[in-house]
Design a protein around this motif. Structure first.
Motif, PDB file in Angstrom:
ATOM      1  N   ASN A 260       0.842  -1.127   0.097  1.00 23.05           N
ATOM      2  CA  ASN A 260      -0.112   0.040  -0.024  1.00 23.05           C
ATOM      3  C   ASN A 260       0.824   1.232  -0.044  1.00 23.05           C
ATOM      4  O   ASN A 260       2.045   1.250  -0.062  1.00 23.05           O
ATOM      5  N   ASN A 261       0.343   2.464  -0.116  1.00 22.04           N
ATOM      6  CA  ASN A 261       1.033   3.577  -0.120  1.00 22.04           C
ATOM      7  C   ASN A 261       1.923   3.803  -1.122  1.00 22.04           C
ATOM      8  O   ASN A 261       3.069   4.073  -1.199  1.00 22.04           O
ATOM      9  N   LEU A 262       1.491   3.376  -2.415  1.00 24.82           N
ATOM     10  CA  LEU A 262       2.120   3.303  -3.613  1.00 24.82           C
ATOM     11  C   LEU A 262       1.980   4.683  -4.232  1.00 24.82           C
ATOM     12  O   LEU A 262       0.833   5.024  -4.565  1.00 24.82           O
ATOM     13  N   ASP A 263       3.118   5.085  -5.120  1.00 24.44           N
ATOM     14  CA  ASP A 263       3.343   5.976  -5.971  1.00 24.44           C
ATOM     15  C   ASP A 263       2.143   5.880  -7.185  1.00 24.44           C
ATOM     16  O   ASP A 263       2.311   4.864  -8.006  1.00 24.44           O
ATOM     17  N   VAL A 264       1.300   6.616  -7.389  1.00 22.29           N
ATOM     18  CA  VAL A 264       0.264   6.501  -8.503  1.00 22.29           C
ATOM     19  C   VAL A 264       1.168   6.681  -9.858  1.00 22.29           C
ATOM     20  O   VAL A 264       0.802   6.010 -10.875  1.00 22.29           O
ATOM     21  N   ALA A 265       2.190   7.621  -9.858  1.00 24.85           N
ATOM     22  CA  ALA A 265       3.021   7.725 -11.242  1.00 24.85           C
ATOM     23  C   ALA A 265       3.812   6.450 -11.468  1.00 24.85           C
ATOM     24  O   ALA A 265       3.889   6.409 -12.630  1.00 24.85           O
ATOM     25  N   VAL A 266       3.947   5.561 -10.551  1.00 29.11           N
ATOM     26  CA  VAL A 266       4.845   4.435 -10.791  1.00 29.11           C
ATOM     27  C   VAL A 266       3.738   3.384 -11.120  1.00 29.11           C
ATOM     28  O   VAL A 266       3.901   2.656 -12.154  1.00 29.11           O
ATOM     29  N   ASN A 267       2.806   3.188 -10.508  1.00 27.11           N
ATOM     30  CA  ASN A 267       1.937   1.908 -10.363  1.00 27.11           C
ATOM     31  C   ASN A 267       0.877   1.908 -11.207  1.00 27.11           C
ATOM     32  O   ASN A 267       0.145   0.929 -11.450  1.00 27.11           O
ATOM     33  N   PHE A 268       0.460   3.232 -11.535  1.00 27.55           N
ATOM     34  CA  PHE A 268      -0.803   3.244 -12.877  1.00 27.55           C
ATOM     35  C   PHE A 268       0.035   3.684 -14.036  1.00 27.55           C
ATOM     36  O   PHE A 268       0.775   4.570 -14.067  1.00 27.55           O
ATOM     37  N   MET A 269      -0.344   2.797 -15.178  1.00 24.72           N
ATOM     38  CA  MET A 269       0.025   3.083 -16.339  1.00 24.72           C
ATOM     39  C   MET A 269      -0.161   4.656 -16.738  1.00 24.72           C
ATOM     40  O   MET A 269       0.403   5.371 -17.489  1.00 24.72           O
ATOM     41  N   MET A 270      -1.372   4.933 -16.450  1.00 27.65           N
ATOM     42  CA  MET A 270      -1.892   6.442 -16.529  1.00 27.65           C
ATOM     43  C   MET A 270      -2.853   6.771 -15.315  1.00 27.65           C
ATOM     44  O   MET A 270      -3.151   5.774 -14.895  1.00 27.65           O
ATOM     45  N   PRO A 271      -2.901   7.971 -14.949  1.00 19.77           N
ATOM     46  CA  PRO A 271      -3.485   8.468 -13.820  1.00 19.77           C
ATOM     47  C   PRO A 271      -4.931   8.703 -13.909  1.00 19.77           C
ATOM     48  O   PRO A 271      -5.534   9.504 -13.774  1.00 19.77           O
ATOM     49  N   PHE A 272      -5.589   7.393 -13.975  1.00 16.50           N
ATOM     50  CA  PHE A 272      -6.952   7.194 -14.159  1.00 16.50           C
ATOM     51  C   PHE A 272      -7.477   6.138 -13.376  1.00 16.50           C
ATOM     52  O   PHE A 272      -6.833   4.998 -13.433  1.00 16.50           O
ATOM     53  N   TRP A 273      -8.801   5.690 -13.022  1.00 17.49           N
ATOM     54  CA  TRP A 273      -9.440   4.885 -12.456  1.00 17.49           C
ATOM     55  C   TRP A 273     -10.868   4.852 -12.596  1.00 17.49           C
ATOM     56  O   TRP A 273     -11.501   6.076 -12.979  1.00 17.49           O
ATOM     57  N   GLY A 274     -11.696   3.900 -12.602  1.00 14.06           N
ATOM     58  CA  GLY A 274     -12.888   3.934 -12.473  1.00 14.06           C
ATOM     59  C   GLY A 274     -13.756   2.942 -11.882  1.00 14.06           C
ATOM     60  O   GLY A 274     -13.457   1.818 -11.459  1.00 14.06           O
ATOM     61  N   TYR A 275     -15.187   2.864 -11.967  1.00 14.99           N
ATOM     62  CA  TYR A 275     -16.275   1.907 -11.267  1.00 14.99           C
ATOM     63  C   TYR A 275     -17.296   1.556 -12.288  1.00 14.99           C
ATOM     64  O   TYR A 275     -17.704   2.404 -12.856  1.00 14.99           O
ATOM     65  N   SER A 276     -17.697   0.386 -11.993  1.00 13.20           N
ATOM     66  CA  SER A 276     -19.037  -0.098 -12.646  1.00 13.20           C
ATOM     67  C   SER A 276     -19.837  -0.141 -11.444  1.00 13.20           C
ATOM     68  O   SER A 276     -19.847  -0.703 -10.670  1.00 13.20           O
ATOM     69  N   ALA A 277     -20.978   0.507 -11.633  1.00 12.95           N
ATOM     70  CA  ALA A 277     -22.182   0.554 -10.734  1.00 12.95           C
ATOM     71  C   ALA A 277     -23.304  -0.363 -11.109  1.00 12.95           C
ATOM     72  O   ALA A 277     -24.565  -0.170 -10.328  1.00 12.95           O
ATOM     73  N   GLY A 278     -23.488  -0.738 -12.139  1.00 15.97           N
ATOM     74  CA  GLY A 278     -24.699  -1.448 -12.644  1.00 15.97           C
ATOM     75  C   GLY A 278     -25.658  -0.567 -13.236  1.00 15.97           C
ATOM     76  O   GLY A 278     -25.681   0.534 -13.082  1.00 15.97           O
TER      77      GLY A 278
END
Length: 662
Positions: free
Chosen positions: A179-197
């Motif tokens: 945990n507590n990981l750098d987004v710059a390193v651990n995400f190929m690009m700085p985005f994320w999302g969710y599906s809510a049905g």
């Protein structure tokens, strides 16, 4: 800051200004104050931002709410001054945090920016599990892309608290120190999302990811993801922006949102434009990628044997100091493209160096080493030598010409490509040297500047290339690999298990087949948890491939699945070749490459536009590129599904159909 209500974008910024109460307004048309919240109309929905806690909720036309973020943690919640609303933008202050907030709408999104003093931090947004029970799955761009059901037992293992050691894997394991990981390193690009049905979901973008870390925990058996930003004057991160968007909840919705964002900001360069600028880039289309080893793998005769086996197009790399000029000439004369492995990141004493790429002229080592806060050198890869400062190298280059000399020497055998390790991998360093100090943003700029120069002459690739580098790299080794953070220590770093760099003609690291532990097989290769998020953004910009140390034949148990994934995602396979592999597997490789070539020659220049699961178990999957120009369907099951045999892929290029079974 510019605001355009007609386009529906919302931006929030913390400014510290008090203001009188705004006049009444129609919240469906105007940004306005509604009690303790600011409401902002976006694409027919209403974004509601609580001024004191920064809780974010969207209300749909039918009155259904979806919370996109919890408010600040209890200890961070403070009273807010009354917002000032002017020119479609709301601005207010959180006095006890000395924090300024500004909110507005633009391009169908809600953007929130926090500005705080040097040395402070904030944990926000807080998303997913425990935020809104309608959320079903999380998507984030780790490697090719993850799609994790929030209540999946495997991914919730060990995440109840920092004292528990889980066995789930990847970076969703607090107990394993992931945990507590750098987004710059651990995400190929700085985005994320969710599906809510019910055709609804959410997407999030960080315009700047330096200075922000990601954390995961399980809240009542559901994964929650939060982000902690550090405000630092030295790192130029005293302003922190988050962009929110309501989506249709499809698996790739967040990636499509980010792609639009890049296009809106002129930050996406397409492969066809790279080919127009450097015609040899077209040699990547339809080509598998392979590193050759030993005299019997990297000779002109070996290149002939590869062609005689039926392999028509190939990127060939090597990590030795050079390969014979006649081998390069033979390979490129038959349509291949050749490139050396190099890196500017490591420096060692010339008389002690264990790698030719770590040797530098004169006093470059140790004078150009990164200096840590305590005055010591930053140890280099594998605790050998030091990591070199990109700022020191940039400052010295006009007088020393070290980088230019390295490039000229390394490419003197006539290669058309160049692989520069780690430069695009987003691991940025702060250098505290008095003579060549740098922050992380300067480090990134230095890397971009030097890669841009190389890319004008050679078809450039790098390791694990992140989205910010898409304008300079044409291929990336590692982006397709779904890494588990424990892989490096538990497998790759154990020579007795994974293999080392010997023997010379076929190092065990690349050629020794091994069986993956069950958890690694799940976190790295289970197709029910993998989606082509990265391809949905960058498919027609960068050719993404596996890491060189996880070539196709390394893990026999998942070899067939991996080649199907290559076809489904329309990306090349990574190979390790020597004389033995050419002799024993050349025709099999040719079979795969020949099927792949026409698919990639069409698809590489098209965006990935659709991905869907065709069965409930997610073993039958389909991708589409362009306007249905290329349609690929893969069955990862051992039995027939939807009319397609198990372990087969069906392809349709416009009106031409083909099938490969492995």
């Amino acid at each position: 800051m510019r605001t355009d209500i007609k386009k529906g974008l919302v931006l929030a910024t913390i400014t510290g200004l008090a203001s009188p109460m705004p006049p009444p307004c129609n919240s469906s048309k105007d940004i306005c104050l509604n009690g303790s919240s600011v409401t902002i109309p976006i694409n027919g929905e209403i974004a509601n931002l609580t001024t004191s806690t920064l809780q974010v909720t969207f209300r749909a036309r039918n009155g259904t709410n979806l919370r996109l973020s919890n408010g600040l943690q209890t200890s961070d919640q403070v009273a807010a001054d009354s917002p000032k609303i002017e020119n479609g933008k709301a601005t207010w202050n959180l006095p006890t945090r000395n924090c300024t907030v500004t909110a507005y709408g633009q391009n169908g999104r809600l953007v929130v920016t926090l500005s705080q003093p040097d040395g402070s931090n904030v944990t926000w947004p807080i998303t997913g599990g425990g935020v809104d029970n309608k959320y079903q799955s999380l998507q984030y761009p780790r490697g090719p892309g993850r799609n994790i059901p929030l209540r999946d037992e495997f991914w919730n293992q060990g995440t109840e608290g920092p004292e528990k050691s889980g066995t789930g894997g990847d970076m969703i394991i607090p107990g394993n120190g992931n945990n507590n990981l750098d987004v710059a390193v651990n995400f190929m690009m700085p985005f994320w999302g969710y599906s809510a049905g019910e055709g609804r979901g959410s997407a999030y973008i960080l315009p700047e990811d330096i200075g922000t870390k990601v954390n995961h925990k399980s809240v009542n058996g559901s994964l929650q993801t939060s982000f902690t930003h550090s405000f630092s004057r030295k790192q130029n991160t005293t302003s922190y922006t988050v962009i929110f968007e309501i989506t249709d909840g499809s698996p790739l919705a967040s990636a499509f949102s980010y792609r639009r964002y890049l296009q809106e900001n002129n930050k996406l360069m397409r492969l066809k434009d790279k080919i127009a600028a450097l015609s040899d880039t077209s040699r990547l289309l339809g080509a598998f990628h392979a590193y050759c080893f030993g005299v019997d793998g990297c000779s002109a005769d070996s290149m002939k044997k590869l062609a005689n086996a039926g392999i028509k197009k190939l990127w060939v790399g090597y990590d030795q100091e050079s390969i014979p000029q006649d081998a390069v000439k033979q390979a490129q004369g038959q349509g291949y493209i050749v490139g050396p492995y190099d890196t500017y990141a490591n420096g060692q004493p010339s008389n002690e160096s264990d790698s030719h790429v770590a040797k530098w002229p004169g006093n470059a080592y140790p004078e150009q080493c990164i200096t840590l806060y305590n005055g010591k050198q930053k140890l280099g890869f594998g605790q050998r030598g030091c990591y070199m400062s990109t700022q020191a190298q940039a400052l010295a280059e006009p007088s020393t010409g070290n980088l230019a000399a390295r490039l000229n020497s390394t490419t003197s055998n006539g290669v058309l490509s160049y692989f520069l390790d780690v430069d695009a991998a987003s691991e940025f360093f702060t250098d505290f040297s008095e003579s060549h100090g740098q922050n992380m943003m300067m480090d990134r700029k230095n890397r971009l500047d030097r890669m841009l120069k190389i890319s004008k002459k050679f078809v450039l690739g790098s390791e694990d290339s992140h989205g910010w580098a898409n304008g300079v790299v044409s291929y990336s080794h590692g982006t397709l690999t779904q890494m588990d953070n424990r892989f490096f220590g538990a497998l790759l770093g154990v020579k007795e298990v994974y293999g080392g760099y010997k023997p010379d003609g076929g190092p065990d690291m690349f050629f020794k087949p091994i069986s993956l532990p069950k958890n690694f097989a799940t976190t790295m290769f289970d197709m029910s948890y993998m989606i082509p998020l990265t391809e949905a953004v960058l498919h027609d910009s960068v050719v993404n491939v596996d890491r060189w140390d996880v070539p196709l034949h390394k893990f026999p148990a998942v070899e067939k699945q991996r080649i199907l994934q290559n076809m489904l995602y329309n990306v090349p396979a990574m190979l390790a070749i020597n004389g033995t592999v050419i002799e024993e597997k050349g025709q099999q490789i040719a079979k795969y490459q020949n099927f792949f070539q026409p698919l990639h020659e069409t698809g590489a220049l098209l965006p990935l536009t659709k991905f869907e699961y065709l069965t409930q178990d997610k073993m039958l999957q389909r991708t589409e590129f362009g306007n249905g120009d290329l349609v690929l369907t893969a069955n990862f099951a051992g039995e027939k599904l939807g009319g397609l045999e198990g372990m087969c892929v069906a392809a349709k290029i416009r009106d031409v159909e083909a099938k490969l079974c492995v």
